[in-house]
Design an enzyme around this catalytic site. Structure first.
Site, PDB file in Angstrom:
ATOM      1  CG  HIS A  50     -59.876  24.453 -56.598  1.00 23.25           C
ATOM      2  ND1 HIS A  50     -60.132  23.549 -55.590  1.00 23.25           N
ATOM      3  CD2 HIS A  50     -59.970  25.687 -56.020  1.00 23.25           C
ATOM      4  CE1 HIS A  50     -60.384  24.197 -54.470  1.00 23.25           C
ATOM      5  NE2 HIS A  50     -60.285  25.485 -54.698  1.00 23.25           N
ATOM      6  CB  SER A  58     -39.442   7.817 -75.438  1.00 27.73           C
ATOM      7  OG  SER A  58     -40.245   6.828 -76.052  1.00 27.73           O
TER       8      SER A  58
END
Length: 460
Positions: free
Chosen positions: A169, A293
């Site tokens: 989780h 990038s």
């Protein structure tokens, strides 16, 4: 603005052709047409071998010459078939005329009328699709798929002892090892591999509505089902004795469902590796000269795994659609399968592209053991499971009277950060046997991995 010269509409045939081009050998219009010619040629040989309608068996040289037509099938033949289809407006009829021309070239006009004898187009098409899909899966897709599994298995063994904090989780949980976690994916993918390898590629060869009606009228004394079975099996396929005009395509739905399942397991792998990269657990190895990038020079983006995700989703969408569409045909035949099946290569192409990205991506990452160690050292509270489990065992053994050990550890650790010293102090104050106490005091998050390392051996 000038018009562009003809461009590929699909990125699979443009930008990504180098990664998926091998599939075109089978799952392209040309690959399908070559398979159609192959089926027509083998049907001619099968008929003359049986002396149908007074024909004589072909000599070994004549058979070899006919089969060479298939072996030499190339651009000139592709162009010739395109020209024939422009006139016939029917792809399989164009193949029939093409084969008749080759018979004439070889001086075999006497058997010309045996070309496409008693066949509906689907008799040729279903066998051709079965052959091309089988060969594409076995010779192209599966080797690439196995390559990813083998890479995972290698990494699993290499990192079998690399302790890591698990996250269930998204929260800190009982530690494992990176090797064991990668082995889970390898094991899942191997299991699906065996299922795909066991695929039955079915074929029918029984005429316009699957009844052998024209066959029986032409030759009432021939056991046509037996002839059909022998012919289909001679092509390396499994005979389907009960069909309408079309082979029912159930084998295709089964296969595409399994490949789609494999895609989804691979998608799970890609998202997990991406997450490990985002947590710094895996470092990416920068490619010389590459840009991460356009504005942030420091970045090394996990594009291999992101590209894989997108292509796996596209592949499964197509394959799921094919599986749903192909199992339905109105009454004895409709043509919804015809256009659908022309996209089989696209479905496998996106999966192949994803496999290529994953394989490359797995080769461009390094495990950061320092990050793993720091992650573990910052989460000593994960030992709460071990402590409460040992206390419960001690209570059962009569060496402790502690009530509700789970609640005790929940109070100590839930939503809190607990360090080594606090846990040691807590364990020293427990009413449990000395041997159990020493085991707990020796335990660290890094050593609390059970038999994770040994489980890697389950890969075989």
């Amino acid at each position: 603005m000038t018009s562009l010269p003809p461009q590929p509409l699909s990125p699979l045939d443009g930008r990504y052709r180098s990664a998926v081009g091998e599939l075109g050998e089978h799952l392209s219009e040309a690959g399908l047409n070559r398979a159609r010619v192959h089926v027509e040629v083998e049907w001619l040989i099968a008929q003359t071998d049986r002396g149908f309608f007074g024909s004589s068996p072909l000599s070994d040289h004549q058979k070899a010459s006919l089969r060479q037509v298939v072996a030499d099938f190339g651009q000139a033949d592709i162009d010739e078939l395109a020209g024939l289809e422009a006139t016939t407006r029917h792809d399989v009829k164009a193949v029939e005329y093409y084969v008749r021309r080759r018979l004439s070239d070889l001086g075999l006009d006497a058997i010309s009328e045996l070309t496409h004898f008693a066949c509906t187009s689907e008799d040729i098409n279903n066998l051709s699709y079965a052959i091309t899909v089988r060969d594409a899966v076995r010779d192209v897709w599966l080797p690439k798929y196995r390559g990813v599994i083998e890479t995972l298995e290698t990494l699993a063994r290499e990192h079998r002892d690399a302790s890591m904090l698990s996250r269930t989780h998204g929260q800190p949980a009982t530690p494992s090892t990176m090797g064991k976690e990668l082995a889970v994916f390898a094991y899942r993918l191997r299991r699906i591999e065996r299922q795909i390898e066991a695929t039955e590629y079915l074929g029918k060869f029984s005429g316009a509505t699957g009844t052998f009606s024209a066959h029986v009228v032409a030759a009432p004394d021939v056991s046509w089902p037996e002839v059909s079975r022998e012919f289909v099996e001679s092509l390396g396929l499994t005979w389907n004795p009960l069909t309408t005009q079309i082979e029912s395509h159930d084998w295709q739905a089964e296969l595409y469902g399994k490949v789609s399942h494999a895609n989804r397991v691979l998608h799970n792998l890609a998202t997990d590796i991406w997450t490990y990269i985002s947590l710094g657990i895996f470092r990416q190895i920068p490619a010389p000269g590459a840009t991460g990038s356009s504005t942030m020079p420091h970045k090394v983006n996990p594009i291999r795994f992101e590209n894989a995700e997108a292509n796996l989703e596209l592949s499964s969408a197509l394959l799921d659609s094919l599986a749903a569409t192909l199992v339905t045909s109105r009454m004895q035949r409709d043509l919804t399968d015809s256009s659908a099946q022309r996209n089989i290569g696209v479905g496998f192409g996106h999966s192949m592209l994803a496999l290529d990205n994953i394989q490359r991506g797995l080769g461009e990452i390094d495990l950061d053991l320092v990050v793993l160690a720091a992650d573990l050292d910052g989460n000593w509270e994960v030992l709460g499971e071990a402590i409460q489990t040992v206390i419960r065992a001690e209570v059962v053994a009569g060496r402790s009277t502690i009530a509700d050990p789970y609640a005790m550890l929940k109070e100590l650790t839930r939503g809190k950060r607990v360090g080594a010293d606090e846990l040691a102090e807590f364990v020293n104050g427990l009413e449990i046997g000395d041997e159990a106490k020493q085991r707990l005091l020796a335990l660290t998050p890094q050593s609390y991995t059970g038999i994770a390392s040994e489980l890697v051996d389950r890969l075989g």
